[in-house]
Design a protein around this motif. Structure first.
Motif, PDB file in Angstrom:
ATOM      1  N   THR A  16       2.298  22.435  12.010  1.00  0.00           N
ATOM      2  CA  THR A  16       1.386  22.468  13.231  1.00  0.00           C
ATOM      3  C   THR A  16       1.123  21.091  13.785  1.00  0.00           C
ATOM      4  OG1 THR A  16      -0.627  22.805  12.183  1.00  0.00           O
ATOM      5  CG2 THR A  16       0.609  24.821  12.684  1.00  0.00           C
ATOM      6  N   ILE A  17       0.673  20.314  12.780  1.00  0.00           N
ATOM      7  CA  ILE A  17       0.241  18.737  13.059  1.00  0.00           C
ATOM      8  C   ILE A  17       1.619  17.955  13.483  1.00  0.00           C
ATOM      9  CG2 ILE A  17      -0.676  16.799  11.994  1.00  0.00           C
ATOM     10  CD1 ILE A  17      -2.444  18.169  10.304  1.00  0.00           C
ATOM     11  N   GLU A  51      -1.052  24.500  24.907  1.00  0.00           N
ATOM     12  CA  GLU A  51       0.222  25.342  24.438  1.00  0.00           C
ATOM     13  C   GLU A  51      -0.172  26.998  24.728  1.00  0.00           C
ATOM     14  OE1 GLU A  51       2.885  25.814  20.661  1.00  0.00           O
ATOM     15  OE2 GLU A  51       0.459  26.439  20.056  1.00  0.00           O
ATOM     16  N   THR A  95       1.349  24.951  17.506  1.00  0.00           N
ATOM     17  CA  THR A  95       0.158  24.248  17.013  1.00  0.00           C
ATOM     18  C   THR A  95      -1.141  25.093  16.478  1.00  0.00           C
ATOM     19  OG1 THR A  95      -0.843  24.511  19.234  1.00  0.00           O
ATOM     20  CG2 THR A  95       0.756  22.514  18.719  1.00  0.00           C
ATOM     21  N   CYS A  97       4.153  19.141  15.025  1.00  0.00           N
ATOM     22  CA  CYS A  97       4.430  19.900  16.510  1.00  0.00           C
ATOM     23  C   CYS A  97       3.377  18.828  17.478  1.00  0.00           C
ATOM     24  CB  CYS A  97       4.377  20.907  16.490  1.00  0.00           C
ATOM     25  SG  CYS A  97       5.664  21.834  15.842  1.00  0.00           S
ATOM     26  N   SER A  98       2.079  19.131  17.001  1.00  0.00           N
ATOM     27  CA  SER A  98       1.128  18.163  17.970  1.00  0.00           C
ATOM     28  C   SER A  98       1.402  16.771  18.070  1.00  0.00           C
ATOM     29  CB  SER A  98      -0.159  18.419  17.277  1.00  0.00           C
ATOM     30  OG  SER A  98      -0.539  19.757  17.172  1.00  0.00           O
ATOM     31  N   VAL A 102      -4.399  19.831  22.402  1.00  0.00           N
ATOM     32  CA  VAL A 102      -2.990  20.065  22.561  1.00  0.00           C
ATOM     33  C   VAL A 102      -2.848  21.478  22.321  1.00  0.00           C
ATOM     34  CG1 VAL A 102      -0.859  19.641  21.313  1.00  0.00           C
ATOM     35  CG2 VAL A 102      -2.822  17.727  21.455  1.00  0.00           C
ATOM     36  N   ALA A 103      -3.553  22.161  21.539  1.00  0.00           N
ATOM     37  CA  ALA A 103      -3.149  23.695  21.337  1.00  0.00           C
ATOM     38  C   ALA A 103      -3.728  24.373  22.475  1.00  0.00           C
ATOM     39  CB  ALA A 103      -4.115  24.294  20.102  1.00  0.00           C
ATOM     40  N   LYS A 107       4.011  16.256  20.529  1.00  0.00           N
ATOM     41  CA  LYS A 107       3.330  16.539  21.909  1.00  0.00           C
ATOM     42  C   LYS A 107       3.003  15.581  22.328  1.00  0.00           C
ATOM     43  CE  LYS A 107       3.332  21.833  21.567  1.00  0.00           C
ATOM     44  NZ  LYS A 107       4.128  22.132  22.664  1.00  0.00           N
ATOM     45  N   ILE A 108       1.860  15.035  21.585  1.00  0.00           N
ATOM     46  CA  ILE A 108       1.110  13.682  21.784  1.00  0.00           C
ATOM     47  C   ILE A 108       1.971  12.679  22.417  1.00  0.00           C
ATOM     48  CG2 ILE A 108      -0.452  11.903  20.845  1.00  0.00           C
ATOM     49  CD1 ILE A 108      -1.792  14.365  19.415  1.00  0.00           C
ATOM     50  N   LEU A 154      -7.193  18.652  17.314  1.00  0.00           N
ATOM     51  CA  LEU A 154      -6.119  18.801  18.106  1.00  0.00           C
ATOM     52  C   LEU A 154      -6.287  19.930  19.034  1.00  0.00           C
ATOM     53  CD1 LEU A 154      -3.416  18.414  15.295  1.00  0.00           C
ATOM     54  CD2 LEU A 154      -3.758  16.810  17.114  1.00  0.00           C
TER      55      LEU A 154
END
Length: 363
Positions: free
Chosen positions: A176-177, A18, A54, A179-180, A14-15, A183-184, A11
């Protein structure tokens, strides 16, 4: 200042996005390794720890280099300046990944001695070691032939251990996954969202916190080390959202409600008893963490569940379906049969398993 952060491998992009939004200048993304390197002002320490959704841990980078053995590790640490430890206790937290002729315990022992010797040589004082409750945590981490030293600004409890969790589902999703995944999927507060297998409520709760921009409400390791003014430029929103969570088992549903109340977002989420294979209604985003692995031990049971859920999801989704599972091949087959279009997928290392995040739209 230079920083490195750790997160669930897979991820990183994605992080990184952020981190950029929060003001960091990303300098390196270790794809598939769960690490980001970036630069920024001292204010990032507070900003990222409180507002990142994330990342799992933020460290101030003191040293990064290659090594051949434990002697190199000792030398690298001893050459660092540890004036920030004056009057404070410390502990080394070590990690080792790769093939070596030493253990992570050896790394901690050697690095710890180097810190003590360096400080003794510079200030004529012996540092106090406190393994259980140190004022300062120093990370000494070996990854293949690289060695990293950092000041842990987060603490022993990583950021994925959310402050709001008062009820633990036996297989709750890493926040955190969750939230990712949101976002994805391109979720935003204007889009309705449901988790039809919500367990302890992680996905809708994190969506509510994201939508309202609620900061992480806990203490952090950096507060024992330095005074940093909290950045409250990001105000909490009162935006109304359509968030739903359904769960087959009443015990978990009650736990999800308790978690939502602890997070202060119970008024934003509608929880109800329900079977994901009988999902009804209309939702922009369906996001879920379906059972897999130890949660269902028969492949035939997983296949039946995934098949029925895919059919129900197709009828109810307006935009996207996003999920994470270690039984991704089974779900991919089921989704293809019912006519869902796979538009994105990625592997994520989670809980010792190689899982996959799958994103679908209507074909």
């Amino acid at each position: 200042m230079k920083f490195y952060a750790t997160l669930a491998p897979g991820l990183e992009d994605v992080a990184a996005e952020e981190v950029r939004r929060l003001g960091g200048d990303v300098t390196e993304i270790r794809v598939g390794k769960g690490r980001l390197f970036f630069e920024g002002s001292r204010k990032l320490i507070d900003r990222i720890n409180r507002y990142s959704r994330t990342l799992e841990r933020l460290n101030v980078l003191l040293y990064r280099g290659t090594f051949s053995g434990l002697d190199d590790i000792y030398s690298a640490v001893k050459n660092l300046e540890f004036d920030f430890l004056n009057g404070k206790s410390f502990a080394i937290r070590s990690m080792r990944s790769g093939t070596h002729n030493f253990t992570s315990i050896d790394v901690a022992r050697v690095a710890g001695q180097a810190v003590i010797d360096s400080f003794q040589e510079s200030y004529g004082k012996r540092l106090k070691v406190n393994l259980n409750n140190p004022d300062v945590i120093i990370r000494a981490e070996v990854v293949e032939n690289e060695f990293f030293v950092g000041i842990d600004t987060t603490g022993d409890d990583a950021l994925h251990r959310r402050w709001w969790r008062v009820y633990n589902h036996p297989a709750h999703l890493n926040a955190t996954i969750a939230c990712s995944m949101l976002k994805i999927a391109g979720w935003n507060p204007k889009k309705s969202l449901i988790d039809p297998m919500c367990g302890s409520g992680t996905i809708p709760i994190e969506a509510a916190l994201m939508g309202r921009n609620v900061p992480n409400k806990r203490s952090f390791a950096y507060e024992n080390l330095c005074q940093i003014t909290k950045n409250d430029s990001e105000k909490i929103s009162s935006i109304r959202m359509e968030l739903y969570g359904t769960e087959k088992f009443r015990k978990h549903l009650e736990g999800a409600t308790l978690n939502a109340e602890s997070a202060g977002v119970a008024d934003t989420i509608t929880f109800s008893l329900g079977d994901a294979t009988e999902l009804s209604g209309s939702y922009d985003i369906i996001a879920t963490n379906p059972p897999y692995g130890l949660r269902i031990w028969k492949k035939s049971a997983i296949r039946l569940l995934y098949e029925k859920f895919a059919i129900a999801a197709k009828k109810c989704m307006n935009d996207r379906l996003v999920l994470i599972t270690a039984e991704y091949r089974i779900f991919e087959e089921c989704a293809e049969r019912v006519g869902l279009e796979l538009i994105h997928d990625r592997f994520v290392k989670y809980g010792g398993l190689l899982t996959k995040i799958l994103l679908y739209s209507l074909s």
